[in-house]
Design an enzyme around this catalytic site. Structure first.
Site, short mmCIF file in Angstrom:
data_model
loop_
_atom_site.label_atom_id
_atom_site.label_comp_id
_atom_site.label_asym_id
_atom_site.label_seq_id
_atom_site.Cartn_x
_atom_site.Cartn_y
_atom_site.Cartn_z
N SER A 1 45.85 101.35 41.14
CA SER A 1 44.86 101.52 42.68
C SER A 1 46.02 103.10 43.67
CB SER A 1 46.35 99.60 42.68
OG SER A 1 45.89 98.71 42.32
N THR B 1 32.68 99.46 34.71
CA THR B 1 31.98 98.54 34.54
C THR B 1 29.85 99.61 34.32
OG1 THR B 1 32.66 97.34 36.27
CG2 THR B 1 30.08 96.61 35.18
N GLY C 1 37.68 67.16 34.52
CA GLY C 1 38.58 66.45 33.23
C GLY C 1 38.45 67.19 31.85
N GLY C 2 38.97 66.45 31.01
CA GLY C 2 38.63 67.06 29.96
C GLY C 2 36.66 68.27 29.41
N GLU D 1 37.61 96.48 42.08
CA GLU D 1 37.51 97.16 43.97
C GLU D 1 38.26 96.86 45.16
OE1 GLU D 1 34.51 98.21 44.28
OE2 GLU D 1 33.30 97.21 42.46
#
Length: 387
Positions: A134, A160, A342-343, A366
């Site tokens: 940062s 990246t 759910g599951g 970013e």
């Protein structure tokens, strides 16, 4: 779910339709498999380049698409809806083109931009380091002036396309070690130069197909014309590029959130409990309504910021707001989508668990969302002081 969009030209409509077709037929169907295998989709980027989608906001005279940012970002959103590694990759590539396109000389643009924006090359943006994330102005990678150019030593982190890119947009210190933001310069660095290498890719919780690696510079020699813009004035270039890059991340986040909503909505209509589709129950229906509202708001915010940029007006505050809202929305929407399923949502049979893992990184890249709040707060303080 079809998203209503207002575009200002038939060409833009056709461009977005082409993108949807590519996403639905060639990108989305392979995302889960390639993410599982950690396969880097270089061939997809070549396909996008051949379709003219790797240089959309850059001038046509250099092979770009000549499109407004408002259109480009909607293309990024569609790509991220199908596969975040691809959408984010296009955003990062576009970010890596910006310094040379905006601050390079006519000679540099003529020499490099056609390959960069025309789709043949894939770029990376080298700003972050292990000790200066940062706090980017604290970077220590050094470009030492020689008689006929520069020699670069140091290491970049969290890059990246690190080790996969065809070129690197590098920010390195050319001033005194304690010169802070005033002693940083920008360079265009082709891959393959002696002394230029990459560390092993990071092992991440998501985005396995998007290579993230350290980039190493060990006595890398650059010619004098590798310098982009003025010496020691590169930090302003970096910040200007990041304002635009934040809009790319916002668009990616909306794409991921939209994919999660689409999956959750379809499942809620098919899954039946107690004799009814679960989407008919208020508890689920309200979750879907909140997701759709937050996604629509995030989309409109990044588009509003893009229109400011296209008009040549300041947009840094709005870019930070869009990045903040859209990425927080993506995290909430993907988490809620897992809950709706759910599951099943917790298994890899459905894409929402992958989308949830991918959404997290968008709150970090970013500029973390804490940094976005800092940026917004500083803008507000300046505006109050001017009032």
């Amino acid at each position: 779910m079809a998203v209503e969009r207002t575009l200002h030209s038939e060409e833009a409509e056709q461009l977005l339709e082409l993108t949807r077709e590519l996403v639905d037929k060639e990108v989305a169907p392979r995302a889960a498999r390639d993410e599982e295998a950690g396969a880097f989709p270089r061939d997809v980027f070549r396909t996008l380049g051949a379709a003219g989608l790797l240089g959309l906001p850059y001038p046509e005279e250099y092979g770009g698409g000549g499109q407004p940012y408002e259109v480009y970002l909607q293309v990024v959103e569609e790509l991220a809806r199908g596969w975040l590694a691809v959408g984010l990759g296009v955003s990062v590539h576009t970010l890596s083109c910006y310094p040379l396109a905006a601050f390079g000389t006519d000679e540099q643009r003529a020499a490099h931009l056609p390959g960069m924006v025309g789709g043949d090359l894939l770029g990376a943006y080298c700003l972050s380091e292990t000790g200066s994330g940062s706090d980017a102005a604290a970077l220590t990678t050094r470009a030492e002036a020689t008689g006929d150019g520069y020699t670069v030593d140091g290491a970049k982190a969290w890059i990246t396309h690190g080790g996969r890119a065809d070129y690197y947009t590098l920010f390195a210190r050319t001033g005194e070690p304690r010169s802070g933001s005033r002693g940083i310069s920008c360079f265009h660095v082709p891959a393959g130069l002696p002394g230029l290498g990459a560390a092993a890719p990071e092992r991440k919780m998501g985005m396995n197909s998007s290579t993230t690696a350290g980039v190493l510079f060990d006595g890398v020699r650059l010619p004098a014309d590798a310098l982009v813009g003025e010496e020691n004035r590169g930090f302003g270039i970096a910040l200007a590029a990041l304002d635009s890059g934040r809009l790319g991340i916002a668009a990616c986040a909306v794409g991921v959130a939209q994919a999660a909503l689409d999956t959750a909505l379809a499942y809620s209509r098919e899954r039946r409990q107690f004799g009814a589709a679960i989407g008919d129950f208020q508890g689920v229906g309200f979750m879907l309504a909140d997701m759709a509202t937050q996604i629509a708001a995030s989309r409109e915010l990044y588009l509003a910021a893009a229109r400011l940029r296209d008009a040549g007006r300041p947009f840094g505050k709005q870019a930070a707001m869009a990045k903040l809202l859209a990425t927080d929305t993506a995290m909430r929407a993907t988490t809620d989508a897992v809950q709706v399923l759910g599951g099943y949502g917790y298994t890899r049979d459905f894409p929402v668990e992958r989308l949830m893992r991918e959404a997290k990184v968008l709150q970090i890249v970013e500029g973390t969302n804490q940094v976005q709040r800092l940026v917004i707060g500083r803008h507000l303080a300046r505006e109050a002081g001017q009032g």
